[in-house]
Motif scaffolding. Structure first.
Motif, short mmCIF file in Angstrom:
data_model
loop_
_atom_site.label_atom_id
_atom_site.label_comp_id
_atom_site.label_asym_id
_atom_site.label_seq_id
_atom_site.Cartn_x
_atom_site.Cartn_y
_atom_site.Cartn_z
N MET A 136 0.85 -1.18 0.00
CA MET A 136 0.00 0.00 0.00
C MET A 136 0.90 1.24 0.00
N PRO A 137 0.57 2.25 -0.84
CA PRO A 137 1.40 3.45 -0.89
C PRO A 137 1.33 4.24 0.41
N ALA A 138 2.39 4.96 0.67
CA ALA A 138 2.43 5.83 1.85
C ALA A 138 1.36 6.89 1.74
N HIS A 139 0.86 7.33 2.89
CA HIS A 139 -0.22 8.33 2.93
C HIS A 139 0.16 9.60 2.18
N ASP A 140 1.40 10.06 2.35
CA ASP A 140 1.83 11.28 1.67
C ASP A 140 1.81 11.11 0.16
N ASP A 141 2.16 9.91 -0.32
CA ASP A 141 2.14 9.63 -1.76
C ASP A 141 0.71 9.69 -2.29
N VAL A 142 -0.23 9.15 -1.54
CA VAL A 142 -1.65 9.17 -1.95
C VAL A 142 -2.15 10.61 -1.99
N LYS A 143 -1.80 11.40 -1.00
CA LYS A 143 -2.22 12.80 -0.98
C LYS A 143 -1.65 13.57 -2.17
N THR A 144 -0.39 13.30 -2.49
CA THR A 144 0.25 13.97 -3.62
C THR A 144 -0.42 13.58 -4.93
N ARG A 145 -0.69 12.29 -5.10
CA ARG A 145 -1.34 11.81 -6.33
C ARG A 145 -2.77 12.35 -6.44
N LYS A 146 -3.47 12.45 -5.31
CA LYS A 146 -4.83 13.01 -5.32
C LYS A 146 -4.81 14.46 -5.74
N ALA A 147 -3.89 15.23 -5.19
CA ALA A 147 -3.78 16.65 -5.55
C ALA A 147 -3.47 16.80 -7.03
N ALA A 148 -2.58 15.96 -7.55
CA ALA A 148 -2.24 16.02 -8.98
C ALA A 148 -3.45 15.65 -9.84
N PHE A 149 -4.22 14.67 -9.40
CA PHE A 149 -5.43 14.27 -10.13
C PHE A 149 -6.44 15.40 -10.17
N LEU A 150 -6.69 16.05 -9.03
CA LEU A 150 -7.66 17.14 -8.97
C LEU A 150 -7.22 18.31 -9.85
N MET A 151 -5.91 18.60 -9.86
CA MET A 151 -5.40 19.67 -10.72
C MET A 151 -5.59 19.32 -12.20
N ALA A 152 -5.28 18.08 -12.57
CA ALA A 152 -5.43 17.66 -13.96
C ALA A 152 -6.89 17.69 -14.38
N PHE A 153 -7.78 17.27 -13.48
CA PHE A 153 -9.21 17.30 -13.77
C PHE A 153 -9.66 18.75 -13.98
N GLY A 154 -9.19 19.64 -13.12
CA GLY A 154 -9.54 21.05 -13.25
C GLY A 154 -9.07 21.65 -14.56
N GLU A 155 -7.88 21.26 -14.99
CA GLU A 155 -7.35 21.75 -16.26
C GLU A 155 -8.19 21.24 -17.43
N THR A 156 -8.62 19.99 -17.35
CA THR A 156 -9.48 19.43 -18.39
C THR A 156 -10.81 20.17 -18.44
N ALA A 157 -11.40 20.41 -17.28
CA ALA A 157 -12.67 21.14 -17.22
C ALA A 157 -12.51 22.56 -17.76
N ARG A 158 -11.43 23.24 -17.38
CA ARG A 158 -11.18 24.60 -17.85
C ARG A 158 -11.03 24.63 -19.38
N ALA A 159 -10.31 23.69 -19.91
CA ALA A 159 -10.11 23.64 -21.37
C ALA A 159 -11.44 23.46 -22.09
N ARG A 160 -12.30 22.61 -21.56
CA ARG A 160 -13.62 22.39 -22.18
C ARG A 160 -14.47 23.66 -22.05
N ARG A 161 -14.43 24.30 -20.87
CA ARG A 161 -15.23 25.51 -20.66
C ARG A 161 -14.81 26.61 -21.63
N THR A 162 -13.50 26.82 -21.75
CA THR A 162 -13.03 27.88 -22.63
C THR A 162 -13.30 27.54 -24.10
N ALA A 163 -13.25 26.26 -24.45
CA ALA A 163 -13.57 25.86 -25.83
C ALA A 163 -15.03 26.19 -26.17
#
Length: 86
Positions: free
Chosen positions: A1-28
């Motif tokens: 099982m990954p370390a807690h800090d690794d999971v938090k880092t991956r979650k933050a990266a996922f949320l940022m990437a999701f936000g960028e995808t949503a922003r790109a669609r909105r601006t399009a």
């Protein structure tokens, strides 16, 4: 099982990437954040939090966001794929 800090880092990266995808669609679509929020039935700053990666969505809100962006929820999620951990 990954370390807690690794999971938090991956979650933050996922949320940022999701936000960028949503922003790109909105601006399009030529929408402002306020217009997107209105399409979702919100008066607040909901989409801004999503785009900044600070808002964690429920599945209900994922569906509302995708509908407001005239796309499928899967299309928003697939733009956020990350490689599996090493």
């Amino acid at each position: 099982m990954p370390a807690h800090d690794d999971v938090k880092t991956r979650k933050a990266a996922f949320l940022m990437a999701f936000g960028e995808t949503a922003r790109a669609r909105r601006t399009a679509l030529g929408l402002t954040q306020r217009q997107l929020d209105a399409r979702m039935g919100y008066r607040g700053k909901f989409s801004g939090g999503v785009e900044r990666g600070t808002r964690n969505l429920t599945l209900d809100n994922l569906y509302l966001l995708a509908a407001a962006l005239e796309t499928d929820p899967y299309d928003l999620l697939k733009g956020t794929q990350q490689p599996p951990p090493a």
